[in-house]
Write a protein that holds these residues in place. Structure first.
Motif, PDB file in Angstrom:
ATOM      1  N   THR A  92       0.858  -1.462   0.067  1.00  0.00           N
ATOM      2  CA  THR A  92      -0.071   0.060   0.036  1.00  0.00           C
ATOM      3  C   THR A  92       0.872   1.123   0.104  1.00  0.00           C
ATOM      4  O   THR A  92       2.135   1.288   0.271  1.00  0.00           O
ATOM      5  CB  THR A  92      -0.999   0.050   1.430  1.00  0.00           C
ATOM      6  N   SER A  98      -4.699  -1.716  -0.943  1.00  0.00           N
ATOM      7  CA  SER A  98      -4.608  -1.256  -2.323  1.00  0.00           C
ATOM      8  C   SER A  98      -5.544  -2.327  -3.014  1.00  0.00           C
ATOM      9  O   SER A  98      -5.883  -3.432  -2.677  1.00  0.00           O
ATOM     10  CB  SER A  98      -2.942  -1.463  -2.561  1.00  0.00           C
ATOM     11  N   TYR A 100      -5.696  -5.047  -5.938  1.00  0.00           N
ATOM     12  CA  TYR A 100      -4.602  -5.921  -6.613  1.00  0.00           C
ATOM     13  C   TYR A 100      -5.335  -6.462  -7.987  1.00  0.00           C
ATOM     14  O   TYR A 100      -6.338  -7.093  -7.596  1.00  0.00           O
ATOM     15  CB  TYR A 100      -4.167  -6.864  -5.569  1.00  0.00           C
ATOM     16  N   TYR A 285      -0.684  -3.031  -8.652  1.00  0.00           N
ATOM     17  CA  TYR A 285      -1.551  -2.614  -7.832  1.00  0.00           C
ATOM     18  C   TYR A 285      -1.682  -1.040  -7.742  1.00  0.00           C
ATOM     19  O   TYR A 285      -0.964  -0.292  -8.407  1.00  0.00           O
ATOM     20  CB  TYR A 285      -0.367  -2.652  -6.488  1.00  0.00           C
ATOM     21  N   ASP A 287      -3.620   2.373  -5.841  1.00  0.00           N
ATOM     22  CA  ASP A 287      -3.730   3.056  -4.586  1.00  0.00           C
ATOM     23  C   ASP A 287      -4.090   4.537  -4.676  1.00  0.00           C
ATOM     24  O   ASP A 287      -3.945   5.002  -5.818  1.00  0.00           O
ATOM     25  CB  ASP A 287      -2.672   2.796  -3.389  1.00  0.00           C
TER      26      ASP A 287
END
Length: 307
Positions: A92, A98, A100, A285, A287
């Motif tokens: 994260t 986060s 994925y 990922y 965020d």
């Protein structure tokens, strides 16, 4: 449901010197601004449990920590592989979770669409969105491409190879990275724009840039898109599409034509996973997904910093 056709992508190098289309002297459609009371009247939540909104509803923070699954905030659709997007805690930036997405042997992961008609109440004229992305374990062959985000998407047969874009049937811009233009692989790959709009036919308008998306580390991507003005079914060449990679302007076009109708404006933004080539065992990922409505980049960044 959006459909990405496996098309051949044609490289067209970017020029940042393009001039805007002719001035039409037309007022742009009035923006819809939803204050909390108006949102409540429509039955739309703009606080935690949906997406946290600030001020008059123009700022939206998609805080992944507030949700148990991506489907709680995104419309997750067109899942073609064995992996479903999920929230994880092992990588994260500032929060606890986060998003994925993992590539297997399939060409497409999924669309994760933040749809404005559902969350805000209408299609939008202008959207700034930014997010962090960590591409992991990518080892692209020459000319392989990865589409990573819709910035934006308006669903319809004209949005992704299902038919020519005609101003009423959808349009899109998928951004990503590719092993082209002397990418510093495997440390990074060059950023590209892949757009369906009124002035291209067949496959999307593929434009490489020299901006580099770094592998195996966090990158900040910023998108600013403003629809063109239009009147009596005619689109003016004054739409705006701009992208920044790690703070540097990577792509800009201020003469775009996307739409001729109100209900073909900006419908959604959000993560996407699509490979032309090979990306087995790779993952992305995401965020810190923020959205600002009716703002350019500088105004949006200031508003986000002050919220």
């Amino acid at each position: 449901m959006t459909s990405d056709q496996p098309v051949t992508e044609h490289d067209r190098s970017v020029s940042n010197d393009r001039t805007s289309g002719a001035e039409a002297g037309l007022g742009r459609r009035s923006y819809l601004k939803l204050a909390g009371s108006a949102a409540a009247a429509l039955g739309i939540s703009g606080v935690a449990g949906s997406a946290a909104a600030a001020g008059d509803g123009d700022l939206i923070s998609v805080n992944y920590d507030d949700y148990s699954a991506p489907g709680d905030v995104y419309n997750v659709n067109d899942v073609r592989g064995s992996h479903q997007p999920e929230f994880v805690t092992n990588r994260t930036t500032t929060g606890q979770q986060s998003l994925y997405t993992a590539f297997t042997d399939d060409q497409k992961i999924a669309n994760c669409e933040y749809r404005f008609p559902e969350h805000v109440g209408d299609y939008q004229d202008e959207v700034y969105t930014r997010f962090k992305i960590y591409p992991e374990n990518f080892n692209l062959n020459q000319d392989d491409t990865i589409r990573m985000f819709w910035g934006p998407l308006t669903n319809g047969p004209g949005s992704s190879g299902g038919g020519n874009t005609d101003g009423t049937n959808g349009w899109s811009n998928a951004i990503g990275f590719a092993n082209r233009n002397d990418s510093p692989a495997p440390e990074g790959y060059k950023f590209f724009s892949y757009s369906y709009h009124l002035d291209n036919t067949g496959s999307g308008d593929f434009q490489m840039t020299d901006a580099v998306v770094q592998m195996d580390e966090w990158n900040e991507i910023e998108c600013h898109v403003k629809v063109n003005s239009y009147q009596n079914g005619q689109a003016n060449a004054d739409g705006v599409m701009q992208y920044w990679v790690n703070g540097e302007l990577a792509f800009e076009d201020t003469s775009m034509r996307f739409t001729t109708t109100d209900d073909n404006r900006i419908e959604a933004v959000g993560p996407l996973g699509y490979v032309v080539g090979n990306a087995s065992n790779a993952a992305m990922y995401y965020d810190e997904h923020d959205i600002c409505l009716n703002m350019g980049r500088e105004e949006a960044r200031t508003a986000l910093e002050n919220q």
